[in-house]
Write a protein that holds these residues in place. Structure first.
Motif, PDB file in Angstrom:
ATOM      1  N   ASP A   2       0.824  -1.210   0.000  1.00  0.00           N
ATOM      2  CA  ASP A   2       0.000   0.000   0.000  1.00  0.00           C
ATOM      3  C   ASP A   2       0.860   1.262   0.000  1.00  0.00           C
ATOM      4  OD1 ASP A   2      -2.444  -1.309  -0.084  1.00  0.00           O
ATOM      5  OD2 ASP A   2      -2.543  -1.498   2.091  1.00  0.00           O
ATOM      6  N   LEU A   3       1.979   1.237   0.737  1.00  0.00           N
ATOM      7  CA  LEU A   3       2.884   2.383   0.758  1.00  0.00           C
ATOM      8  C   LEU A   3       3.481   2.617  -0.628  1.00  0.00           C
ATOM      9  CD1 LEU A   3       4.353   4.610   2.282  1.00  0.00           C
ATOM     10  CD2 LEU A   3       6.083   2.920   2.926  1.00  0.00           C
ATOM     11  N   PHE A   4       3.883   1.534  -1.285  1.00  0.00           N
ATOM     12  CA  PHE A   4       4.434   1.655  -2.638  1.00  0.00           C
ATOM     13  C   PHE A   4       3.414   2.278  -3.588  1.00  0.00           C
ATOM     14  CE2 PHE A   4       4.995   0.269  -6.970  1.00  0.00           C
ATOM     15  CZ  PHE A   4       6.347   0.501  -7.196  1.00  0.00           C
ATOM     16  N   THR A   5       2.191   1.752  -3.572  1.00  0.00           N
ATOM     17  CA  THR A   5       1.178   2.268  -4.499  1.00  0.00           C
ATOM     18  C   THR A   5       0.772   3.697  -4.142  1.00  0.00           C
ATOM     19  OG1 THR A   5      -0.610   1.220  -3.224  1.00  0.00           O
ATOM     20  CG2 THR A   5       0.275   0.000  -5.114  1.00  0.00           C
ATOM     21  N   GLU A   6       0.843   4.050  -2.849  1.00  0.00           N
ATOM     22  CA  GLU A   6       0.524   5.415  -2.438  1.00  0.00           C
ATOM     23  C   GLU A   6       1.568   6.395  -2.966  1.00  0.00           C
ATOM     24  OE1 GLU A   6       0.451   7.801   1.747  1.00  0.00           O
ATOM     25  OE2 GLU A   6      -0.563   5.863   1.727  1.00  0.00           O
ATOM     26  N   VAL A   7       2.832   5.998  -2.914  1.00  0.00           N
ATOM     27  CA  VAL A   7       3.919   6.873  -3.344  1.00  0.00           C
ATOM     28  C   VAL A   7       4.069   6.886  -4.869  1.00  0.00           C
ATOM     29  CG1 VAL A   7       6.422   7.243  -3.242  1.00  0.00           C
ATOM     30  CG2 VAL A   7       5.167   6.618  -1.168  1.00  0.00           C
ATOM     31  N   PHE A   8       4.063   5.694  -5.488  1.00  0.00           N
ATOM     32  CA  PHE A   8       4.367   5.596  -6.914  1.00  0.00           C
ATOM     33  C   PHE A   8       3.139   5.388  -7.801  1.00  0.00           C
ATOM     34  CE2 PHE A   8       8.214   4.157  -4.709  1.00  0.00           C
ATOM     35  CZ  PHE A   8       9.131   5.060  -5.223  1.00  0.00           C
ATOM     36  N   GLY A   9       2.076   4.858  -7.245  1.00  0.00           N
ATOM     37  CA  GLY A   9       0.878   4.570  -8.027  1.00  0.00           C
ATOM     38  C   GLY A   9       0.869   3.146  -8.550  1.00  0.00           C
ATOM     39  N   VAL A  10      -0.323   2.588  -8.680  1.00  0.00           N
ATOM     40  CA  VAL A  10      -0.491   1.212  -9.155  1.00  0.00           C
ATOM     41  C   VAL A  10      -0.005   1.067 -10.595  1.00  0.00           C
ATOM     42  CG1 VAL A  10      -2.197  -0.587  -9.653  1.00  0.00           C
ATOM     43  CG2 VAL A  10      -2.412   0.772  -7.586  1.00  0.00           C
ATOM     44  N   ASN A  11      -0.149   2.129 -11.382  1.00  0.00           N
ATOM     45  CA  ASN A  11       0.240   2.058 -12.794  1.00  0.00           C
ATOM     46  C   ASN A  11       1.742   1.854 -12.998  1.00  0.00           C
ATOM     47  OD1 ASN A  11       0.764   4.634 -11.831  1.00  0.00           O
ATOM     48  ND2 ASN A  11       0.322   5.639 -13.773  1.00  0.00           N
TER      49      ASN A  11
END
Length: 125
Positions: A2-11
């Motif tokens: 979740d932290l990764f997707t929050e910072v970088f985005g799922v795309n």
């Protein structure tokens, strides 16, 4: 995650590749809800997958007939009873007779995983 997707985005996630230790229907359903492509090895002796008639059976039973070096794609199947996951199911036996079963939500990922696995466990002489 979740932290990764929050910072970088799922795309920013091209695809996720996981081993048996990371399996979980809740996790795979979560990845599917985010449209994250994945390929995940599953536990062949404890995980259940629908056979051709829709009945859930131990994953290993669906691939018992394979000879070492052979692989089989079952196509899109249901895995698990509660919080079921649907995905492309592939199985392969290496030259030692060890079974590897993978679920993926993108057909291409199954092919990549199996070509890579086959090259590592079945090296040319």
């Amino acid at each position: 995650f979740d932290l990764f997707t929050e910072v970088f985005g799922v795309n920013r996630i091209e695809y996720l590749l996981g081993d048996r230790e990371f399996i979980g229907k809740e996790w795979l359903n979560y990845l599917q809800s985010l449209n994250v492509p994945f390929s995940q090895r599953i536990r062949e002796k404890s995980q259940t997958i629908a056979n051709s008639k829709g009945k859930l059976v131990k994953a290993a039973l669906l691939f018992d007939h394979l000879k070492p070096g052979e692989s089989l794609c079952l196509g899109k199947r249901k895995m698990g009873l509660k919080e079921a996951v649907f995905g492309e199911i592939w199985g392969m036996k290496n030259l030692k007779g060890e079974l590897v079963i993978v679920i993926a939500n993108v057909f291409k990922l199954c092919v990549i995983v199996f070509v890579t696995f086959a090259e590592k466990v079945n090296p040319e002489p």
